[in-house]
Design an enzyme around this catalytic site. Structure first.
Site, PDB file in Angstrom:
ATOM      1  N   SER A 228      48.793  42.207  32.774  1.00 14.22           N
ATOM      2  CA  SER A 228      49.461  41.999  34.061  1.00 14.22           C
ATOM      3  C   SER A 228      50.978  42.164  33.988  1.00 14.22           C
ATOM      4  O   SER A 228      51.716  41.495  34.709  1.00 14.22           O
ATOM      5  CB  SER A 228      49.092  40.633  34.653  1.00 14.22           C
ATOM      6  OG  SER A 228      47.689  40.573  34.921  1.00 14.22           O
TER       7      SER A 228
ATOM      8  N   GLY B 136      48.349  48.362  32.304  1.00 15.60           N
ATOM      9  CA  GLY B 136      47.129  48.832  32.958  1.00 15.60           C
ATOM     10  C   GLY B 136      47.396  49.213  34.401  1.00 15.60           C
ATOM     11  O   GLY B 136      47.934  50.279  34.710  1.00 15.60           O
ATOM     12  N   GLY B 137      47.038  48.328  35.326  1.00 15.11           N
ATOM     13  CA  GLY B 137      47.106  48.613  36.762  1.00 15.11           C
ATOM     14  C   GLY B 137      48.424  49.202  37.230  1.00 15.11           C
ATOM     15  O   GLY B 137      48.438  50.176  38.005  1.00 15.11           O
TER      16      GLY B 137
ATOM     17  N   GLY C 203      44.418  42.283  33.927  1.00 22.28           N
ATOM     18  CA  GLY C 203      43.860  42.572  35.239  1.00 22.28           C
ATOM     19  C   GLY C 203      43.709  41.357  36.133  1.00 22.28           C
ATOM     20  O   GLY C 203      43.079  41.414  37.176  1.00 22.28           O
TER      21      GLY C 203
ATOM     22  N   GLU D 122      38.491  45.377  26.158  1.00 19.82           N
ATOM     23  CA  GLU D 122      37.332  45.879  26.922  1.00 19.82           C
ATOM     24  C   GLU D 122      36.355  46.610  26.006  1.00 19.82           C
ATOM     25  O   GLU D 122      35.145  46.570  26.238  1.00 19.82           O
ATOM     26  CB  GLU D 122      37.829  46.780  28.080  1.00 19.82           C
ATOM     27  CG  GLU D 122      38.487  45.928  29.169  1.00 19.82           C
ATOM     28  CD  GLU D 122      39.596  46.619  29.944  1.00 19.82           C
ATOM     29  OE1 GLU D 122      39.701  47.864  29.900  1.00 19.82           O
ATOM     30  OE2 GLU D 122      40.390  45.897  30.598  1.00 19.82           O
TER      31      GLU D 122
ATOM     32  N   HIS E  16      40.866  47.815  22.098  1.00 18.36           N
ATOM     33  CA  HIS E  16      41.149  47.160  23.379  1.00 18.36           C
ATOM     34  C   HIS E  16      40.081  46.100  23.638  1.00 18.36           C
ATOM     35  O   HIS E  16      38.903  46.299  23.295  1.00 18.36           O
ATOM     36  CB  HIS E  16      41.171  48.191  24.521  1.00 18.36           C
ATOM     37  CG  HIS E  16      41.745  47.626  25.776  1.00 18.36           C
ATOM     38  ND1 HIS E  16      41.010  46.838  26.632  1.00 18.36           N
ATOM     39  CD2 HIS E  16      42.995  47.699  26.292  1.00 18.36           C
ATOM     40  CE1 HIS E  16      41.790  46.456  27.632  1.00 18.36           C
ATOM     41  NE2 HIS E  16      42.998  46.960  27.446  1.00 18.36           N
TER      42      HIS E  16
ATOM     43  N   GLU F  71      47.543  41.472  23.674  1.00 21.61           N
ATOM     44  CA  GLU F  71      47.016  41.431  25.039  1.00 21.61           C
ATOM     45  C   GLU F  71      46.092  40.226  25.186  1.00 21.61           C
ATOM     46  O   GLU F  71      44.910  40.310  24.849  1.00 21.61           O
ATOM     47  CB  GLU F  71      46.220  42.704  25.347  1.00 21.61           C
ATOM     48  CG  GLU F  71      47.032  43.974  25.304  1.00 21.61           C
ATOM     49  CD  GLU F  71      46.453  45.056  26.216  1.00 21.61           C
ATOM     50  OE1 GLU F  71      47.236  45.655  26.963  1.00 21.61           O
ATOM     51  OE2 GLU F  71      45.218  45.275  26.205  1.00 21.61           O
TER      52      GLU F  71
ATOM     53  N   ASN G 239      47.988  52.519  30.232  1.00 20.93           N
ATOM     54  CA  ASN G 239      46.562  52.640  29.917  1.00 20.93           C
ATOM     55  C   ASN G 239      45.845  52.800  31.256  1.00 20.93           C
ATOM     56  O   ASN G 239      45.666  51.826  31.970  1.00 20.93           O
ATOM     57  CB  ASN G 239      46.076  51.388  29.165  1.00 20.93           C
ATOM     58  CG  ASN G 239      44.569  51.399  28.962  1.00 20.93           C
ATOM     59  OD1 ASN G 239      43.900  52.402  29.209  1.00 20.93           O
ATOM     60  ND2 ASN G 239      44.040  50.261  28.510  1.00 20.93           N
ATOM     61  N   TRP G 240      45.478  54.023  31.548  1.00 20.82           N
ATOM     62  CA  TRP G 240      44.849  54.284  32.853  1.00 20.82           C
ATOM     63  C   TRP G 240      43.456  53.684  32.948  1.00 20.82           C
ATOM     64  O   TRP G 240      42.894  53.584  34.041  1.00 20.82           O
ATOM     65  CB  TRP G 240      44.753  55.794  33.103  1.00 20.82           C
ATOM     66  CG  TRP G 240      46.049  56.497  33.366  1.00 20.82           C
ATOM     67  CD1 TRP G 240      47.313  55.953  33.359  1.00 20.82           C
ATOM     68  CD2 TRP G 240      46.216  57.888  33.676  1.00 20.82           C
ATOM     69  NE1 TRP G 240      48.246  56.920  33.637  1.00 20.82           N
ATOM     70  CE2 TRP G 240      47.602  58.117  33.849  1.00 20.82           C
ATOM     71  CE3 TRP G 240      45.330  58.955  33.837  1.00 20.82           C
ATOM     72  CZ2 TRP G 240      48.118  59.373  34.160  1.00 20.82           C
ATOM     73  CZ3 TRP G 240      45.840  60.210  34.145  1.00 20.82           C
ATOM     74  CH2 TRP G 240      47.227  60.415  34.312  1.00 20.82           C
ATOM     75  N   LYS G 241      42.864  53.348  31.796  1.00 23.59           N
ATOM     76  CA  LYS G 241      41.465  52.887  31.768  1.00 23.59           C
ATOM     77  C   LYS G 241      40.597  53.952  32.453  1.00 23.59           C
ATOM     78  O   LYS G 241      40.936  55.135  32.393  1.00 23.59           O
ATOM     79  CB  LYS G 241      41.332  51.500  32.396  1.00 23.59           C
ATOM     80  CG  LYS G 241      42.352  50.525  31.774  1.00 23.59           C
ATOM     81  CD  LYS G 241      42.077  49.083  32.044  1.00 23.59           C
ATOM     82  CE  LYS G 241      43.157  48.231  31.379  1.00 23.59           C
ATOM     83  NZ  LYS G 241      42.909  46.800  31.493  1.00 23.59           N
TER      84      LYS G 241
HETATM   85  P1  13P Z   1      46.667  45.166  33.331  1.00 23.32           P
HETATM   86  O1  13P Z   1      48.101  45.601  33.181  1.00 23.32           O
HETATM   87  O2  13P Z   1      45.945  45.841  34.454  1.00 23.32           O
HETATM   88  O3  13P Z   1      46.533  43.686  33.297  1.00 23.32           O
HETATM   89  O4  13P Z   1      45.931  45.722  32.003  1.00 23.32           O
HETATM   90  C1  13P Z   1      46.494  45.459  30.768  1.00 23.32           C
HETATM   91  C2  13P Z   1      45.762  46.234  29.741  1.00 23.32           C
HETATM   92  O5  13P Z   1      44.613  45.949  29.445  1.00 23.32           O
HETATM   93  C3  13P Z   1      46.446  47.362  29.120  1.00 23.32           C
HETATM   94  O6  13P Z   1      45.719  47.861  28.041  1.00 23.32           O
END
Ligand code: 13P
Length: 246
Positions: A208, A229-230, A170, A95, A93, A164, A8-10
């Site tokens: 994470s 994510g990251g 994050g 967010e 998600h 999640e 997930n590049w966000k």
């Molecule tokens: P991180 O891997 O950056 O914690 O993000 C997880 C996430 O929200 C994937 O959708």
């Protein structure tokens, strides 16, 4: 069941960085034993669709509208995503729930329009730190899942679920494999009560997940992949997670 590793590049990336990242991932997954997808910002769907052509890399979106079409400025429909070869769409998600007011009912509708368009929704559920500390983890996650089951009936066997925990996203603070497995087993049981095909629903862990902790999380019996994510923004890290899923 093949595991699914989805990035997930966000709201990250640019044309040059995407080009390098996707080329490296496509090269790195030539012999991958799991399914790999990247969920990219909508403006980059066409770019990534071209870069992945002929490879095993699947394309995903990060959201979609619950409406089919019409006067919804700024929204992107399932049919539009489908035209760009989108196979997966993240819905619900944390967010989006947190910053865009998405309710359980909206998330359930989004899962429904995705399924109707032939896109697999990756439905995210998870508790906040305050909810966990108040002992409400199971109640919250069950409620989020129940809304999606209620709206989607027997089609529920076609979705992907991502657990999640919001406090792990994050933050560098991962759920322990045991904590995650406990919630995944709970979700599996909830799905079992709704469909006889619950065993084929992939339940991903997200929060994470990285090259160092992926193997121990992915070794749990009800963890069928990861939503990253990251670490999905750096090809070597993402590829190490993919290798851990083999
Ligand atoms: P991180 O891997 O950056 O914690 O993000 C997880 C996430 O929200 C994937 O959708």
């Amino acid at each position: 069941m093949k595991k699914l590793i989805a990035g997930n590049w966000k709201m990250n990336g640019n044309l040059a960085a995407n080009d390098a990242l996707v080329r490296a991932v496509v090269w790195g997954i030539r012999e991958a034993a799991c399914t790999v997808a990247v969920c990219v910002p909508a403006p980059y769907l066409a770019q990534v669709q071209m870069l992945r052509a002929g490879s095993q890399l699947e394309l995903g979106a990060q959201d979609l509208s619950q409406h089919e079409q019409g006067a919804y400025t700024g929204e992107v429909s399932a049919a539009m995503l489908k035209e760009f070869g989108v196979r997966y769409a993240i819905v619900g998600h944390s967010e989006r729930r947190q910053y865009h007011g998405e309710t359980d009912a909206v998330v359930a509708e989004k899962a429904k329009v995705a399924l109707a368009a032939g896109i697999t929704p990756i439905v995210c559920v998870g508790e906040t730190l305050a909810e966990r500390e108040a002992g409400r983890t199971e109640e919250v996650v069950k409620r989020q899942m129940a809304a999606v089951i209620h709206t989607n009936g027997h089609c529920i066997s076609e979705i992907v679920v991502a657990y999640e925990p919001v406090w792990a996203i994050g933050t560098g603070r991962t759920a322990t494999p045991e904590q995650a497995q406990q919630m995944h087993a709970l979700l599996r049981a909830q799905l079992k009560a709704a469909t006889e095909h619950a065993d084929r629903v992939r339940i991903l862990y997200g929060g994470s997940m990285n090259a160092g902790n992926a193997a121990s999380l992915l070794a749990q019996s009800d963890i069928d992949g990861g939503l990253i994510g990251g670490a999905s923004l750096k090809a070597p890290d993402f590829l190490q997670i993919i290798a851990a899923a083999a």
